[in-house]
Design an enzyme around this catalytic site. Structure first.
Site, PDB file in Angstrom:
ATOM      1  N   ILE A 105       0.803  -1.093   0.235  1.00 16.89           N
ATOM      2  CA  ILE A 105       0.055   0.090   0.374  1.00 16.89           C
ATOM      3  C   ILE A 105       0.596   1.759  -0.131  1.00 16.89           C
ATOM      4  O   ILE A 105       0.787   2.490  -1.149  1.00 16.89           O
ATOM      5  CB  ILE A 105      -0.712   0.192   1.440  1.00 16.89           C
ATOM      6  CG1 ILE A 105      -1.963  -1.072   1.513  1.00 16.89           C
ATOM      7  CG2 ILE A 105      -1.921   1.467   1.151  1.00 16.89           C
ATOM      8  CD1 ILE A 105      -2.757  -1.254   2.493  1.00 16.89           C
ATOM      9  N   ARG A 152      -4.599   1.043  10.975  1.00 21.94           N
ATOM     10  CA  ARG A 152      -5.104   0.194  12.290  1.00 21.94           C
ATOM     11  C   ARG A 152      -5.177   1.570  12.590  1.00 21.94           C
ATOM     12  O   ARG A 152      -4.603   1.968  13.387  1.00 21.94           O
ATOM     13  CB  ARG A 152      -4.910  -1.131  12.271  1.00 21.94           C
ATOM     14  CG  ARG A 152      -5.171  -1.686  11.692  1.00 21.94           C
ATOM     15  CD  ARG A 152      -5.742  -2.410  11.515  1.00 21.94           C
ATOM     16  NE  ARG A 152      -7.039  -3.856  10.538  1.00 21.94           N
ATOM     17  CZ  ARG A 152      -7.247  -3.682   9.439  1.00 21.94           C
ATOM     18  NH1 ARG A 152      -6.839  -2.525   9.046  1.00 21.94           N
ATOM     19  NH2 ARG A 152      -7.074  -4.922   9.101  1.00 21.94           N
ATOM     20  N   ASP A 212      -9.670   6.150   8.434  1.00 18.04           N
ATOM     21  CA  ASP A 212     -10.787   5.397   7.951  1.00 18.04           C
ATOM     22  C   ASP A 212     -11.122   3.932   8.702  1.00 18.04           C
ATOM     23  O   ASP A 212     -11.578   3.395   9.135  1.00 18.04           O
ATOM     24  CB  ASP A 212     -10.146   4.950   6.363  1.00 18.04           C
ATOM     25  CG  ASP A 212     -11.684   3.201   6.018  1.00 18.04           C
ATOM     26  OD1 ASP A 212     -12.447   4.246   6.283  1.00 18.04           O
ATOM     27  OD2 ASP A 212     -10.304   2.700   5.643  1.00 18.04           O
ATOM     28  N   GLU A 243     -14.152   1.226  16.606  1.00 16.43           N
ATOM     29  CA  GLU A 243     -15.085   1.860  15.337  1.00 16.43           C
ATOM     30  C   GLU A 243     -16.147   0.021  15.458  1.00 16.43           C
ATOM     31  O   GLU A 243     -16.169  -1.163  16.301  1.00 16.43           O
ATOM     32  CB  GLU A 243     -14.537   0.877  14.009  1.00 16.43           C
ATOM     33  CG  GLU A 243     -14.343   0.217  14.243  1.00 16.43           C
ATOM     34  CD  GLU A 243     -13.550  -0.219  12.038  1.00 16.43           C
ATOM     35  OE1 GLU A 243     -13.983  -1.071  11.464  1.00 16.43           O
ATOM     36  OE2 GLU A 243     -12.103   0.504  12.441  1.00 16.43           O
ATOM     37  N   HIS A 264     -14.092   2.754   7.399  1.00 18.13           N
ATOM     38  CA  HIS A 264     -13.606   1.491   7.508  1.00 18.13           C
ATOM     39  C   HIS A 264     -13.642   0.554   6.210  1.00 18.13           C
ATOM     40  O   HIS A 264     -14.006  -0.048   5.661  1.00 18.13           O
ATOM     41  CB  HIS A 264     -13.654   1.029   8.309  1.00 18.13           C
ATOM     42  CG  HIS A 264     -12.241  -0.375   8.183  1.00 18.13           C
ATOM     43  ND1 HIS A 264     -12.298  -1.244  10.207  1.00 18.13           N
ATOM     44  CD2 HIS A 264     -11.529  -0.980   7.506  1.00 18.13           C
ATOM     45  CE1 HIS A 264     -10.703  -1.467   9.380  1.00 18.13           C
ATOM     46  NE2 HIS A 264     -10.224  -1.648   8.178  1.00 18.13           N
ATOM     47  N   GLY A 304     -11.525   1.731   3.292  1.00 19.23           N
ATOM     48  CA  GLY A 304     -10.307   1.491   2.706  1.00 19.23           C
ATOM     49  C   GLY A 304     -10.041   0.378   1.665  1.00 19.23           C
ATOM     50  O   GLY A 304      -9.848   0.479   0.302  1.00 19.23           O
ATOM     51  N   ALA A 305     -10.558  -1.239   1.740  1.00 26.58           N
ATOM     52  CA  ALA A 305     -10.279  -1.756   0.973  1.00 26.58           C
ATOM     53  C   ALA A 305     -11.962  -2.043  -0.056  1.00 26.58           C
ATOM     54  O   ALA A 305     -11.955  -3.397  -0.951  1.00 26.58           O
ATOM     55  CB  ALA A 305     -10.174  -3.245   1.558  1.00 26.58           C
TER      56      ALA A 305
END
Length: 398
Positions: free
Chosen positions: A152, A233, A256, A261, A282, A284-285
């Protein structure tokens, strides 16, 4: 072989598994007690998870479980130590969501710089305020610090160059020469990176070593008015230190992966930085491209295991076993030879850590290599050489 899919997963990838003769139980959204009950009910050999936590209690309930595949890169939601203790393989799908996460990281950088969410909120509220939103620093020429230069991080660095941003990078394994080869400046330490960057984006795995890697000292070292983006994270960033810097007007923050969370896909949300930071959910992916790529990689891992017993992308095999010696046994390829050898090893109290048996062309002879923890002695070695069909046996210290 039964595969329990406990989260969203590519339909095409599932079809590959079914076409190969595997039984697929598709139960997206399973977590907590629901996942525990499903493991008891279906007793799968393979479990596929994305965001669902996998606990030691669940592993105890799934007596037939052999392999857990994380449909993503990080495995912090899986009790990997408990899986190792129970002889369960854990694998992941590294790099398949790298572009998606990099895209969101850059989206957040742009959103912070141009205050895009605030623009939209004001417009939707029926308020036009060009004067308030017309001022922005701009990204071109600003130095981007990339903390963690894995798949990434490298994707982010490439996008930074397209935006005209010089990149300074730190990663545990990064060397000055490797940085030069990648076209980025080398930071000796995270603090060095913090001091040199106008914006920092975080891309390290969550491990005990990286907990609060971005701590109060890191935040204090960042330049006034700098931007911090976290798409890795929550545990990597000390959000208390960040909150103080944001409140003081020293730092702009986007994440994110906010601390605490919710595990559920929908529900109420409260966070100390909700009013002052840019927080996404969350995701991102969560692009179609990344979901498909991850699904296909997970299917590849599962099919390879089903067909060969080999686990690709394994994360919990020992890098180095406690073996102290290597026993090499050359033998005829006959029934019971290795059973006889292992019987002598058991009598000697040697603990076999690794073993392989290589068969020569023609299947007349073979060579077994066994790494073991124990104290070799001539008497045991003589008994192994005396086993029927053993041609020779030798031991060396490792």
């Amino acid at each position: 072989m039964t595969v329990l899919v406990a989260d969203s997963f590519s339909a095409d990838a599932q079809a590959r598994l079914v076409d190969a003769g595997l039984t697929v139980i598709d139960r997206p959204g399973l977590s907590g007690d629901g996942l525990l009950d499903a493991l008891v009910e279906h007793d799968p050999a393979v479990l596929v998870v994305r965001s669902s936590a996998v606990t030691a209690e669940m592993l105890d309930a799934a007596r037939g479980l052999e392999l857990i595949v994380r449909a993503g890169a990080g495995v912090d939601t899986i009790d990997v130590a408990a899986a190792s203790e129970r002889g369960i393989f854990v694998a992941n799908c590294p790099g398949k969501n790298a572009s998606a996460v990099a895209e969101l990281a850059f989206g957040l950088l742009l959103a912070v710089d141009r205050r895009i969410p605030d623009n939209v909120i004001a417009a939707r509220a029926g308020r036009w305020d060009k004067k308030a939103f017309a001022s922005a620093r701009g990204l071109r020429g600003q130095t981007l610090g990339v903390l963690g230069l894995g798949a990434i991080g490298r994707e982010v660095a490439g996008r930074a160059r397209a935006f005209g941003m010089p990149v300074v990078a730190w990663s545990r394994s990064l060397t000055p020469q490797a940085a030069a080869d990648l076209g980025v400046a080398y930071a000796e330490t995270p603090l060095d990176l913090a001091r040199r960057a106008d914006a920092v984006t975080v891309h390290v795995a969550s491990t005990p070593e990286t907990e609060h890697l971005v701590d109060a000292d890191f935040v204090a070292a960042m330049r006034d008015g700098a931007t911090l983006v976290n798409t890795s994270r929550a545990e990597v960033v000390d959000e208390d230190a960040v909150a103080q810097a944001v409140a003081a007007g020293r730092l702009r923050y986007a994440t994110d992966v906010p601390a605490g969370e919710p595990q559920a896909k929908t529900g109420d949300f409260a966070h100390p930085l909700a009013e002052t930071a840019y927080i996404t959910h969350h995701v991102g992916a969560s692009t179609d491209q990344a979901t498909e790529a991850i699904g296909q990689e997970a299917a590849r891992v599962i099919l390879t295991y089903a067909e060969t017993g080999r686990v690709e992308n394994n994360v919990n095999l020992a890098a180095q076993t406690p073996a102290t010696h290597l026993l090499t046994v050359r033998h005829l390829d006959r029934v019971g030879v290795l059973a006889g050898v292992l019987g002598e090893i058991r009598e000697a109290g040697w603990n076999v850590q690794e073993m392989e048996n290589l068969v020569f062309e023609g299947a007349e002879a073979a060579c077994a290599r066994l790494r073991f923890d124990g104290t070799p002695d001539d008497a045991t070695l003589a008994r192994i050489r005396a086993v029927d069909h053993v041609l020779n046996a030798t031991v060396i210290a490792l």
